[in-house]
Design a protein around this motif. Structure first.
Motif, PDB file in Angstrom:
ATOM      1  N   TRP A  53       0.892  -1.257   0.052  1.00 37.33           N
ATOM      2  CA  TRP A  53      -0.026  -0.078  -0.237  1.00 37.33           C
ATOM      3  C   TRP A  53       0.870   1.234   0.137  1.00 37.33           C
ATOM      4  CZ3 TRP A  53      -0.469   3.813   3.110  1.00 37.33           C
ATOM      5  CH2 TRP A  53      -1.724   5.097   3.147  1.00 37.33           C
ATOM      6  N   ALA A  54       2.010   1.247   1.036  1.00 39.03           N
ATOM      7  CA  ALA A  54       2.961   2.322   0.885  1.00 39.03           C
ATOM      8  C   ALA A  54       3.445   2.586  -0.400  1.00 39.03           C
ATOM      9  CB  ALA A  54       3.741   2.338   1.907  1.00 39.03           C
ATOM     10  N   VAL A  55       4.144   1.619  -0.825  1.00 37.52           N
ATOM     11  CA  VAL A  55       4.847   1.776  -1.985  1.00 37.52           C
ATOM     12  C   VAL A  55       4.088   2.382  -3.196  1.00 37.52           C
ATOM     13  CG1 VAL A  55       6.317   0.444  -3.814  1.00 37.52           C
ATOM     14  CG2 VAL A  55       6.637   0.059  -1.530  1.00 37.52           C
ATOM     15  N   ALA A  56       3.050   1.720  -3.212  1.00 38.70           N
ATOM     16  CA  ALA A  56       1.877   2.083  -4.420  1.00 38.70           C
ATOM     17  C   ALA A  56       1.530   3.618  -4.329  1.00 38.70           C
ATOM     18  CB  ALA A  56       0.803   1.149  -4.431  1.00 38.70           C
ATOM     19  N   ARG A  57       1.832   4.370  -3.203  1.00 36.70           N
ATOM     20  CA  ARG A  57       1.521   5.667  -2.927  1.00 36.70           C
ATOM     21  C   ARG A  57       2.801   6.478  -2.912  1.00 36.70           C
ATOM     22  NH1 ARG A  57      -2.326   2.506  -2.104  1.00 36.70           N
ATOM     23  NH2 ARG A  57      -4.586   3.143  -1.878  1.00 36.70           N
ATOM     24  N   ASP A  58       3.989   5.759  -3.198  1.00 38.33           N
ATOM     25  CA  ASP A  58       5.192   6.501  -3.010  1.00 38.33           C
ATOM     26  C   ASP A  58       5.629   7.022  -1.639  1.00 38.33           C
ATOM     27  OD1 ASP A  58       7.698   6.964  -4.415  1.00 38.33           O
ATOM     28  OD2 ASP A  58       6.981   9.154  -4.907  1.00 38.33           O
ATOM     29  N   LYS A  59       5.380   6.053  -0.681  1.00 36.99           N
ATOM     30  CA  LYS A  59       5.372   6.363   0.792  1.00 36.99           C
ATOM     31  C   LYS A  59       6.546   5.439   1.221  1.00 36.99           C
ATOM     32  CE  LYS A  59       0.922   8.300   1.463  1.00 36.99           C
ATOM     33  NZ  LYS A  59       1.190   9.733   1.884  1.00 36.99           N
ATOM     34  N   VAL A  61       7.076   2.715   4.277  1.00 33.15           N
ATOM     35  CA  VAL A  61       6.039   2.106   5.060  1.00 33.15           C
ATOM     36  C   VAL A  61       6.798   2.225   6.415  1.00 33.15           C
ATOM     37  CG1 VAL A  61       7.512  -0.235   5.145  1.00 33.15           C
ATOM     38  CG2 VAL A  61       4.918   0.067   5.710  1.00 33.15           C
ATOM     39  N   LEU A  62       8.063   2.629   6.701  1.00 30.24           N
ATOM     40  CA  LEU A  62       8.733   2.746   8.121  1.00 30.24           C
ATOM     41  C   LEU A  62       8.523   4.389   8.471  1.00 30.24           C
ATOM     42  CD1 LEU A  62      11.890   1.028   7.462  1.00 30.24           C
ATOM     43  CD2 LEU A  62       9.773   0.015   8.685  1.00 30.24           C
ATOM     44  N   THR A  63       7.762   5.152   7.744  1.00 30.96           N
ATOM     45  CA  THR A  63       7.748   6.673   8.061  1.00 30.96           C
ATOM     46  C   THR A  63       6.461   7.085   7.890  1.00 30.96           C
ATOM     47  OG1 THR A  63       8.638   7.367   6.075  1.00 30.96           O
ATOM     48  CG2 THR A  63      10.279   7.042   7.816  1.00 30.96           C
ATOM     49  N   LEU A  64       5.293   6.058   8.003  1.00 28.34           N
ATOM     50  CA  LEU A  64       3.867   6.473   7.889  1.00 28.34           C
ATOM     51  C   LEU A  64       3.478   7.566   8.744  1.00 28.34           C
ATOM     52  CD1 LEU A  64       2.405   3.035   6.683  1.00 28.34           C
ATOM     53  CD2 LEU A  64       3.166   5.178   5.163  1.00 28.34           C
ATOM     54  N   THR A  65       2.777   8.537   8.260  1.00 26.93           N
ATOM     55  CA  THR A  65       2.176   9.465   9.446  1.00 26.93           C
ATOM     56  C   THR A  65       0.775   8.898   9.598  1.00 26.93           C
ATOM     57  OG1 THR A  65       1.089  10.465   7.526  1.00 26.93           O
ATOM     58  CG2 THR A  65       3.099  11.374   8.105  1.00 26.93           C
ATOM     59  N   GLU A  66       0.177   9.441  10.848  1.00 28.96           N
ATOM     60  CA  GLU A  66      -1.051   9.119  11.727  1.00 28.96           C
ATOM     61  C   GLU A  66      -2.034   9.211  10.451  1.00 28.96           C
ATOM     62  OE1 GLU A  66      -3.416   7.124  13.676  1.00 28.96           O
ATOM     63  OE2 GLU A  66      -1.096   7.751  14.447  1.00 28.96           O
ATOM     64  N   SER A  67      -2.049  10.231   9.501  1.00 28.84           N
ATOM     65  CA  SER A  67      -2.864  10.572   8.489  1.00 28.84           C
ATOM     66  C   SER A  67      -2.756   9.572   7.428  1.00 28.84           C
ATOM     67  CB  SER A  67      -2.456  11.775   7.722  1.00 28.84           C
ATOM     68  OG  SER A  67      -3.289  11.972   6.375  1.00 28.84           O
ATOM     69  N   ASP A  68      -1.362   8.906   7.121  1.00 29.78           N
ATOM     70  CA  ASP A  68      -1.348   7.857   6.167  1.00 29.78           C
ATOM     71  C   ASP A  68      -2.184   6.542   6.686  1.00 29.78           C
ATOM     72  OD1 ASP A  68       0.277   9.206   4.388  1.00 29.78           O
ATOM     73  OD2 ASP A  68       2.223   8.584   5.446  1.00 29.78           O
ATOM     74  N   ARG A  69      -1.954   6.210   7.905  1.00 27.51           N
ATOM     75  CA  ARG A  69      -2.400   5.269   8.851  1.00 27.51           C
ATOM     76  C   ARG A  69      -4.151   5.148   8.806  1.00 27.51           C
ATOM     77  NH1 ARG A  69       1.419   5.406  14.014  1.00 27.51           N
ATOM     78  NH2 ARG A  69       3.127   5.199  12.815  1.00 27.51           N
ATOM     79  N   GLN A  71      -5.647   6.710   6.658  1.00 31.09           N
ATOM     80  CA  GLN A  71      -6.295   6.377   5.065  1.00 31.09           C
ATOM     81  C   GLN A  71      -6.184   4.961   4.537  1.00 31.09           C
ATOM     82  OE1 GLN A  71      -3.706   8.468   2.066  1.00 31.09           O
ATOM     83  NE2 GLN A  71      -4.183  10.577   2.913  1.00 31.09           N
ATOM     84  N   TYR A  72      -5.272   4.242   5.360  1.00 33.50           N
ATOM     85  CA  TYR A  72      -5.390   2.888   5.153  1.00 33.50           C
ATOM     86  C   TYR A  72      -6.332   1.989   5.814  1.00 33.50           C
ATOM     87  CZ  TYR A  72      -3.372  -1.950   5.464  1.00 33.50           C
ATOM     88  OH  TYR A  72      -3.196  -3.288   5.199  1.00 33.50           O
ATOM     89  N   VAL A  73      -6.550   2.524   6.977  1.00 29.82           N
ATOM     90  CA  VAL A  73      -7.733   1.896   7.512  1.00 29.82           C
ATOM     91  C   VAL A  73      -8.931   2.396   6.974  1.00 29.82           C
ATOM     92  CG1 VAL A  73      -8.933   2.087   9.837  1.00 29.82           C
ATOM     93  CG2 VAL A  73      -6.477   1.916   9.913  1.00 29.82           C
ATOM     94  N   ALA A  74      -9.067   3.427   6.406  1.00 29.26           N
ATOM     95  CA  ALA A  74     -10.574   3.848   5.749  1.00 29.26           C
ATOM     96  C   ALA A  74     -10.391   2.930   4.556  1.00 29.26           C
ATOM     97  CB  ALA A  74     -10.512   5.181   5.173  1.00 29.26           C
TER      98      ALA A  74
END
Length: 100
Positions: A53-59, A61-69, A71-74
């Motif tokens: 999920w992170a790689v597909a969004r150019d993020k 995974v080891l530095t995901l923000t609370e906002s990223d998390r 989005q993933y949960v949503a």
């Protein structure tokens, strides 16, 4: 090519992780060594999903923000994942990020 990582060394179909993600792979393996095979395999799949999920969004995974998390949960909720699966995925990510 068969992986030497646990539990990948027991899994038939494991995607290759590029060298730039070596830290993620190392931290994941270090975390999973503390668990039995079935739990390790489930956690591996959870972390692999976070990773993809992170790689597909150019993020990273080891530095995901609370906002990223959030989005993933949503996304998981839109896909009708159970709340226990969502909690497990959040917990395993926290465990991974706590490893240094």
């Amino acid at each position: 090519m068969e992986s030497e990582r646990y539990p990948e060394n027991h899994m038939q179909f494991v995607p290759d992780i590029p060298n730039q993600w070596q830290e993620f792979a190392d931290r994941r393996e270090a975390l999973l060594l503390d668990y039995g095979y079935n739990t390790a395999r489930a956690y591996w799949a959870d972390l692999q999903d976070w990773f993809e999920w992170a790689v597909a969004r150019d993020k990273n995974v080891l530095t995901l923000t609370e906002s990223d998390r959030t989005q993933y949960v949503a996304l998981l909720r839109r896909r009708k994942y159970s709340e226990s699966t969502i909690r497990r995925r959040l917990v395993v990510l926290r465990l991974l990020l706590a490893r240094t």
